[in-house]
Design an enzyme around this catalytic site. Structure first.
Site, PDB file in Angstrom:
ATOM      1  CB  THR A  12      -0.937  -0.020   1.230  1.00 43.11           C
ATOM      2  OG1 THR A  12      -1.821  -1.121   1.078  1.00 43.11           O
ATOM      3  CG2 THR A  12      -1.730   1.248   1.371  1.00 43.11           C
ATOM      4  CB  SER A  59       2.630  -7.926   1.256  1.00 45.16           C
ATOM      5  OG  SER A  59       1.565  -7.791   2.154  1.00 45.16           O
ATOM      6  CB  THR A  93       0.721  -3.408   6.362  1.00 48.32           C
ATOM      7  OG1 THR A  93      -0.584  -3.435   5.773  1.00 48.32           O
ATOM      8  CG2 THR A  93       1.326  -2.031   6.239  1.00 48.32           C
TER       9      THR A  93
END
Ligand code: ASP
Length: 327
Positions: A12, A59, A93
């Site tokens: 992000t 991710s 994250t």
């Protein structure tokens, strides 16, 4: 001026949307590492940074090949350049804690390796990425961070790789270290971390990572679980398995019977818990089923440890020795 290596992987922090008021509908992993740096002009007075783009993905889509590349780049950079101050990694994250823990187990160097992400895309009003990146660089450049192992910097907090976990789906303060709290913080007055004492144990320091990694699924306990999931994993010949039990790692009677009835050789299996904090201790009944306690590691970090143990050819005694001594 000091020098850092920035390894960009996406997430992000590198995400974009057409609408600056949109916090959830965006594409992760769009901007390159250079663009992330350009959003923080203050970096130019602080440090010389060389940027390498290792990936540019959400991710959730990271692969073992990306992990292998990251480890290789960090090891090479530290070996080639004794004056390199440290490494900063920009990362999504959602799985950042897994990468941090992987690197903690593999990278044997006192220089800081700092992971950083953002909860809001780069295009958002009040995007948190630029400040997080600046603070991650400040930490990576600091003498205070030396010897602490792999660190995560988010929202002004500095977390250690072993305990840090994402605890919220929204909001900039989405990371915590349950049971211990952050190691320190970073603000206008500097980096606040206690001095690291002694040398850190790096159990897989010399491990060369191959292309092919074993399958290690995570099975999650709940009310009236489907024991077929366990049996299906064992039937599929997985290399290892993490069982995430209820409470302190407990199995249901049905899961216990499924494991007892399994006729083949059991793979290495770790027993974690779904509580979010607190350890799973040794339990002779569960050990007879082949389940080794994961200590205080959450299920996803227990899986990272198990993956590396399998790649290193460890047996259950070696795994237990590490977990009981330090995890
Ligand atoms: N989906 C994103 C990722 O993990 C979330 C984030 O970076 O905050 O890549």
């Amino acid at each position: 001026m000091k020098r850092l290596l920035l390894l960009a992987t996406g997430g992000t922090i590198a995400g974009c949307s057409d609408d600056c008021a949109t916090l959830n509908d965006y594409t992760a992993g769009v901007l390159g590492g250079d663009a992330l740096m350009a959003a923080v002009p203050q970096l130019q007075d602080l440090v010389t940074i060389s940027v390498q783009q290792v990936a540019n993905v959400d991710s959730a889509d990271l692969l073992f090949a990306h992990w292998r590349a990251l480890v290789g780049r960090i090891r090479d950079a530290f070996a080639a350049d004794p004056d390199l101050a440290g490494v900063v990694i920009t990362h999504g994250t959602n799985t950042l804690e897994e990468t941090a823990w992987l690197l903690q187990l593999l990278i044997d160097d006192p220089r800081p390796v700092v992971l950083v992400g953002a909860m809001r895309p780069a295009t958002a009003l009040s995007a948190d990425g630029p400040l997080n990146l600046l603070q991650a660089v400040q930490v990576a450049l600091s003498s205070e961070a030396r010897g602490h192992g792999v660190l995560v910097v988010m929202d002004g907090q500095i977390h250690g790789a072993q305990r840090v976990t994402k605890v919220a789906t929204q909001g900039v303060g989405a990371f915590a270290s349950p049971g211990s709290g952050p190691l320190g913080w970073v603000d206008d007055f500097g980096v606040h971390l206690p001095t690291a004492h002694g040398s850190r144990q790096v159990p897989f320091a010399g491990l060369a990572l191959p292309e092919q990694w074993p399958q290690v699924p995570i099975v999650y306990g709940c009310v009236e679980p489907e024991p077929l999931i366990l049996t299906a994993c064992l039937n599929a010949g997985v290399g290892g398995l993490v069982f995430t039990g209820t409470g302190a790692g407990q199995l249901s009677a049905a899961e216990r019977s499924a494991l007892q009835a399994w006729p083949g050789e059991r793979p290495l299996m770790l027993q974690a818990n779904r509580c979010g904090s607190g350890p799973v201790h040794k339990n002779p009944h569960d050990q007879r089923l082949g389940l080794l306690p994961a200590g205080s590691l959450n299920p996803q970090k227990a899986r990272v440890l198990l993956l590396l143990a399998l790649l290193a050819g460890w047996n259950s005694d070696q795994l237990i020795a590490l977990i009981t001594a330090s995890l």
